[in-house]
Design an enzyme around this catalytic site. Structure first.
Site, PDB file in Angstrom:
ATOM      1  N   PRO A   1       0.825  -1.212   0.000  1.00  0.00           N
ATOM      2  CA  PRO A   1       0.000   0.000   0.000  1.00  0.00           C
ATOM      3  C   PRO A   1       0.855   1.256   0.000  1.00  0.00           C
ATOM      4  O   PRO A   1       2.013   1.248   0.444  1.00  0.00           O
ATOM      5  CB  PRO A   1      -0.787  -0.119   1.306  1.00  0.00           C
ATOM      6  CG  PRO A   1       0.095  -0.918   2.206  1.00  0.00           C
ATOM      7  CD  PRO A   1       0.814  -1.895   1.306  1.00  0.00           C
ATOM      8  N   HIS A   2       0.298   2.310  -0.525  1.00  0.00           N
ATOM      9  CA  HIS A   2       0.908   3.632  -0.439  1.00  0.00           C
ATOM     10  C   HIS A   2       1.118   3.977   1.028  1.00  0.00           C
ATOM     11  O   HIS A   2       0.359   3.553   1.900  1.00  0.00           O
ATOM     12  CB  HIS A   2      -0.019   4.648  -1.104  1.00  0.00           C
ATOM     13  CG  HIS A   2       0.568   6.001  -1.309  1.00  0.00           C
ATOM     14  ND1 HIS A   2       0.787   6.888  -0.281  1.00  0.00           N
ATOM     15  CD2 HIS A   2       0.983   6.638  -2.449  1.00  0.00           C
ATOM     16  CE1 HIS A   2       1.289   8.003  -0.749  1.00  0.00           C
ATOM     17  NE2 HIS A   2       1.427   7.887  -2.065  1.00  0.00           N
TER      18      HIS A   2
END
Length: 337
Positions: free
Chosen positions: A229-230
């Site tokens: 994930p970012h």
């Protein structure tokens, strides 16, 4: 005090500004006032139960500071991922390559274009003001959707999915897109992501190769980004895991971000109480709770101190009762923080 409520048309400018300010782009919050107005209109029809049979219900919530009337976050639920079109992802898998003559067997990771998650309930459109990312308002905004689903379970599928934004560099480019998607499209990642918000992911999947993608042929940066994930989405991931979501095998076809999955009945179920106005304030609050009313079109969820007067009734401060728009005898859903 913060509350979560259904979005209204007058919220559109604030939602547009909020979407512009996110560190990680939220493709389900198009950066277009007209598109956002369409999204809010559909959400209002969904909350009211007046959407047409051909329309898949989509709910958009906002986080509001009721002391200032400032809108500080959004969160959404799509009852049907894909909204009538295939919901494309890449599914991570393996192929076995073997040579009997050389006595060599290798496992090769591959990505298959898939739409097997089509039609599942999708949690989406999560955005929050930067200064609230480490505050209790973050959990309120995210978890309020699960209280709404618990209250109106018949409107949703039992399987819930969440797509988290994938890795991007400081310039907003996606290593995964640069290594794969842009070979089939003459456009930057941000442009493709914008089109997905305005249109759908179908246009992209239609032009992507239907054959398996060999991960070893992707760049080192793209391989490292798979399923990660970012940075701005890591807290969401941890909170969802705590709720009972698990990391699945599906990846976003734009940025390679992860998809988390859960079964609604396996998640923590909120306690159910009845609000008693007559007992309000008679006991000291025993803790912090997420409390939601049982309304559909006038849904409200708040973070507040509360006390369980007995196994069936709950005492709330007067401010919280007013924010939740409840009267004596109202049914409440409660989660202990």
């Amino acid at each position: 005090m913060w509350i979560v409520r259904p979005a209204r048309l007058e919220d559109v400018p604030a939602i547009e500004s909020l979407a512009e300010g996110q560190r990680a782009r939220v493709s389900t919050l198009p950066r277009s006032a007209d598109r956002l107005a369409e999204k809010v209109n559909l959400s209002m029809r969904s909350f009211n139960g007046t959407n047409a049979e051909s329309e898949r219900a989509r709910y958009l919530f906002v986080l509001e500071d009721i002391s200032t009337s400032e809108l500080l976050g959004t969160a959404g639920i799509d009852t049907c991922s894909g909204n009538g079109q295939p919901f494309y992802t890449y599914r991570r898998d393996e192929l076995i390559h073997a040579s009997h003559e050389l006595a060599v067997t290798t496992r090769v990771e591959v990505l298959y274009l898939s739409h097997e998650l089509t039609g599942q309930t999708l949690l989406c459109s999560f955005a929050i003001a930067e200064h609230l990312r480490q505050s209790p308002a973050f959990a309120l905004l995210s978890r309020s959707r699960l209280l709404f689903i618990a209250q109106w379970a018949h409107l949703f599928t039992d399987k819930l999915i969440v797509e988290l934004q994938g890795c991007q560099d400081d310039a907003g480019s996606s290593p995964f897109w640069d290594s794969l998607g842009r070979h089939f499209f003459d456009m930057e990642f941000a442009t493709a992501d914008t089109y997905s918000g305005i249109l759908s992911k179908t246009f992209l999947a239609e032009l992507m190769p239907s054959h398996p993608i060999y991960v070893t042929l992707l760049s080192e940066a793209a391989r490292a980004a798979l399923g990660r994930p970012h940075e701005a989405a890591t807290r969401s991931a941890k909170l969802l895991e705590k709720e009972g979501f698990e990391w699945g095998r599906h990846l976003d076809i734009f940025d390679g971000g992860p998809t988390l999955e859960a079964t609604a009945h396996d998640l923590e179920q909120p306690a159910r109480y009845q609000f008693s106005a007559s007992s309000k304030g008679s006991n000291a609050p025993s803790g912090q709770y997420l409390v939601a009313n049982d309304s559909r079109d006038q849904f409200r969820c708040a973070l507040t101190a509360a006390t369980a007067a007995d196994d069936e009734s709950l005492e709330l401060p007067a401010e919280a009762a007013a924010a939740l728009a409840i009267k004596d005898g109202a049914r409440l859903l409660v989660v202990d923080l």
